[in-house]
Write a protein that holds these residues in place. Structure first.
Motif, short mmCIF file in Angstrom:
data_model
loop_
_atom_site.label_atom_id
_atom_site.label_comp_id
_atom_site.label_asym_id
_atom_site.label_seq_id
_atom_site.Cartn_x
_atom_site.Cartn_y
_atom_site.Cartn_z
N ASN A 17 0.84 -1.19 0.00
CA ASN A 17 0.00 0.00 0.00
C ASN A 17 0.87 1.24 0.00
N TYR A 18 0.58 2.16 -0.93
CA TYR A 18 1.26 3.46 -0.93
C TYR A 18 0.28 4.48 -0.38
N ALA B 147 -2.59 2.52 -5.96
CA ALA B 147 -2.59 2.82 -4.53
C ALA B 147 -2.34 1.55 -3.72
N ARG B 148 -2.89 0.44 -4.20
CA ARG B 148 -2.67 -0.86 -3.54
C ARG B 148 -2.37 -1.90 -4.61
N THR B 149 -1.38 -2.73 -4.32
CA THR B 149 -1.04 -3.87 -5.18
C THR B 149 -1.15 -5.14 -4.36
N VAL B 150 -1.89 -6.09 -4.86
CA VAL B 150 -2.02 -7.40 -4.20
C VAL B 150 -1.65 -8.47 -5.21
N GLU C 113 -6.50 5.00 -6.14
CA GLU C 113 -6.77 5.79 -4.94
C GLU C 113 -8.26 6.02 -4.75
N GLU C 114 -9.00 6.25 -5.83
CA GLU C 114 -10.42 6.55 -5.69
C GLU C 114 -11.25 5.36 -5.22
N THR D 255 -5.92 6.70 4.17
CA THR D 255 -4.99 6.11 5.12
C THR D 255 -5.11 4.59 5.13
N LEU D 256 -4.22 3.93 5.85
CA LEU D 256 -4.33 2.49 6.01
C LEU D 256 -5.64 2.14 6.73
N GLU D 257 -6.06 3.00 7.63
CA GLU D 257 -7.34 2.77 8.31
C GLU D 257 -8.49 2.89 7.32
#
Length: 467
Positions: free
Chosen positions: A334-335, A417-420, A433-434, A342-344
Motif C-alpha cells: 500500500n502506498y 494505490a494498492r497492489t495485491v 486511490e479513488e 490512510t491504512l485505516e
C-alpha cells in the motif's frame, strides 16, 4: 548530505496555492503558509493551513508585487496561539527558481514585523508555474537560512532542492534506476519499521540503492527460528541473542562507507521510535501487527511523510483427510500519501482488529473464547512467510517507491494505490486511490504537538511517568 531543513506540504494545499498564485494572467500573486513544527533534531516545517491573499487587494505586476500588511496581521492572529511558523509565498510567472533582489528587499520589511509579534523563525518562499517551491527562513537578528528541501507527495513524490544543493528544479528529475537517482537518494533518509522477514530485505535494498541515512526500528533480537528469513543473520547472531537492528547496521557497514545507520532498538509504539521515524523522507512499514501499522500510519500523516506498507501471508486450510494445505500465497503493498486515504481508510486495521490483537497478547484464553463465539476472524493458523515470498513483496515495495519518486510506469501512478499479488493464483491486482473513501484525518500536519500522534500513551508526561 542528508537534508535537515525541510518544508513539507500536502497535495491539497499545494494545488490550492498553485491555482491561486497562477490564475493565468501572468502577474505575481501571494499566499501565506501556516506551518507546524516537526520533531527535533531535524527542522521540518509542516504546512497546516494556507491563507490566500485576494488578487484585488494587491498591486500585481509580472515581476513585482505589493500586498497589504493587514494580511500579515491576519496570519499572526491565526498562528500565534499555536506557535506556528509563518511563511509568505508568492509566484514568479517568469519561472525564476530563486529569490530576486526585490524579494530580498521586501523581506527586510515583512519578516521583522512577524518576528516582533511572536516566534523565533519565520520565512518566505517562491513558487514557479510547474509547482516547484524554494524557501528560506529568518531567525531573530534577520539571519537568513535556506530550506534545503521542499517536499510534496501525492500520486508522485516531489523533491525540490535548494539551488545550492541541486541546481535543477522539478522539471529535470533524475531518471529511475540511473546514477542521478542514486545521487539524490544519498541526500535522503529512509525509515524502515521492522527488521525481520520483509524488513531485513527492505533495509538491504535501501542501503544498496544509496540512501544516505537509514533509520531501522525494531525491538526484537535474532533467534534460530527466524534465521531462514532474516537477511544477513547468522547462527552466531542467534547464539549471542543480538538485536536485529545491530545485525542490519553491521551488514551495511560491510558494503557502504558513506551510509549512516541509526539503530532504534525500540517498539514503534514508543515515543523514542516515533520521534526517530519523524526524521525520515519516506517510511517503509514492514511490521506484522495491526497496532504497528496504525502507528506508522499516524506518523506519516502527522509529519507529512509518504508511507509504503508491505505485508505477506500464507494462510493454510484443512484438507478432507485432516491435514493442512496452502490456501494461498499473498503479498500486498500500500502506498499512502499525506492527505490521501490512510491504512485505516483501506481497512488494513480496524478498531475491532486492534482490540483482538491486544486481547490475544494479554489474555490468550479470553481471546480464544471470543474467537470461538465468532467475534474475531482472520486469526487462523498461518504458515511462516518464507524468504522467496518476502523477497517478492519487499522488492515490490521498493519498486513502488521508485515509481513514485522517479516515475517510469506507462500508466499513471494513481492506478496503483494498492497492489495485491497471489502466487497461488498467478494474479496481480491493482486498486486506484479513488477506490477508497477518505475519512477526516485529524492527525494531518500535527507534527510533534503533544500528546504525540494524539495518543496519550506517547505524550511527554506519560513517558515521564513510565520512566
Amino acid at each position: 548530505m542528508n537534508s535537515m531543513r525541510t518544508l513539507a506540504i500536502q497535495a491539497h494545499h499545494h494545488e490550492v496555492v498553485r491555482q491561486h498564485l497562477f490564475p493565468g494572467d501572468g502577474l505575481e500573486a501571494a499566499a501565506i503558509l501556516l506551518c507546524e513544527s516537526g520533531a527535533a533534531p531535524r527542522r521540518r516545517f509542516l504546512v497546516k493551513d494556507v491563507l490566500l491573499v485576494p488578487h484585488d487587494e494587491c498591486v500585481r505586476k509580472p515581476d513585482a508585487l505589493t500586498w497589504p500588511g493587514s494580511w500579515i496581521n491576519r496570519a499572526i492572529d491565526q498562528a500565534e496561539d499555536s506557535a506556528l511558523t509563518v511563511i509568505l509565498i508568492h509566484s514568479h510567472p517568469g519561472d525564476y527558481f530563486g529569490f530576486s533582489l526585490a524579494d530580498d528587499w521586501s523581506d527586510q520589511f515583512s519578516i521583522p514585523s512577524l518576528l516582533e509579534a511572536f516566534g523565533e523563525e519565520h520565512g518566505t518562499a517562491v513558487m514557479t508555474s510547474n509547482g516547484a517551491i524554494i524557501a528560506r527562513t529568518y531567525t531573530r537578528g534577520m539571519r537568513c537560512v535556506p530550506v534545503d528541501l521542499v517536499t510534496m507527495a501525492d500520486q508522485d513524490i516531489h523533491f525540490w532542492w535548494h539551488p545550492r544543493i541541486e541546481p535543477s528544479p522539478d522539471n529535470h528529475r533524475p531518471m529511475a534506476f540511473a546514477s542521478g537517482m542514486t545521487d539524490e537518494l544519498n541526500r535522503l533518509t529512509a525509515v524502515v519499521i521492522g527488521a525481520s522477514g520483509t524488513g531485513s530485505i527492505t533495509v538491504e535494498q535501501t542501503a544498496r540503492l544509496g540512501f544516505g541515512r537509514i533509520i531501522v526500528i525494531d525491538f526484537d533480537r535474532i533467534e534460530r527460528k527466524n534465521l531462514n528469513r532474516i537477511l544477513n543473520s547468522s547462527i552466531r547472531d542467534a547464539q549471542q541473542n543480538r538485536l536485529k537492528v545491530s545485525v542490519m547496521a553491521d551488514a551495511i557497514k560491510e558494503h557502504r562507507e558513506n551510509c549512516e545507520v541509526i539503530q532504534i532498538p525500540k517498539s514503534i509504539k514508543t515515543r523514542e521510535a516515533v520521534l526517530a521515524a519523524a526524521q525520515g523522507d519516506v517510511i517503509f512499514s514492514c511490521v506484522d501487527s495491526l497496532e504497528g501499522r496504525m502507528v506508522a500510519d499516524l506518523i506519516g500523516s502527522a509529519f507529512l511523510i509518504p508511507l509504503l506498507d508491505v505485508g505477506v501471508v500464507i494462510p493454510t486450510r484443512r484438507t478432507p483427510s485432516g491435514g493442512h494445505a496452502v490456501g494461498d500465497v499473498l503479498g500486498q503493498v500500500n502506498y499512502v500519501f499525506p492527505g490521501g486515504s490512510t491504512l485505516e481508510d483501506r481497512g488494513i486495521y480496524t478498531a475491532q482488529g486492534l482490540r483482538a490483537e491486544e486481547l490475544r497478547r494479554v489474555d490468550r484464553k479470553a481471546f480464544e473464547t471470543e474467537r470461538a463465539a465468532g467475534y474475531f476472524t482472520g486469526f487462523g493458523e498461518e504458515a511462516p512467510a518464507v524468504i522467496s515470498l518476502n523477497m517478492r513483496a519487499a522488492s515490490a515495495c521498493i519498486n513502488e517507491f521508485i515509481a513514485r519518486a522517479y516515475p517510469f510506469r506507462i500508466d499513471p501512478n494513481s492506478k496503483y494505490a494498492r497492489t495485491v499479488f497471489s502466487l497461488a493464483a498467478g494474479e496481480e491486482e491493482f486498486s486506484p486511490e479513488e477506490t477508497f473513501t477518505r475519512s477526516e484525518n485529524p492527525s494531518l500536519a500535527t507534527g510533534a504537538r503533544e500528546p504525540l500522534l494524539g495518543l496519550p500513551i506517547l505524550g511527554l508526561e506519560a513517558t515521564k511517568c513510565a520512566a
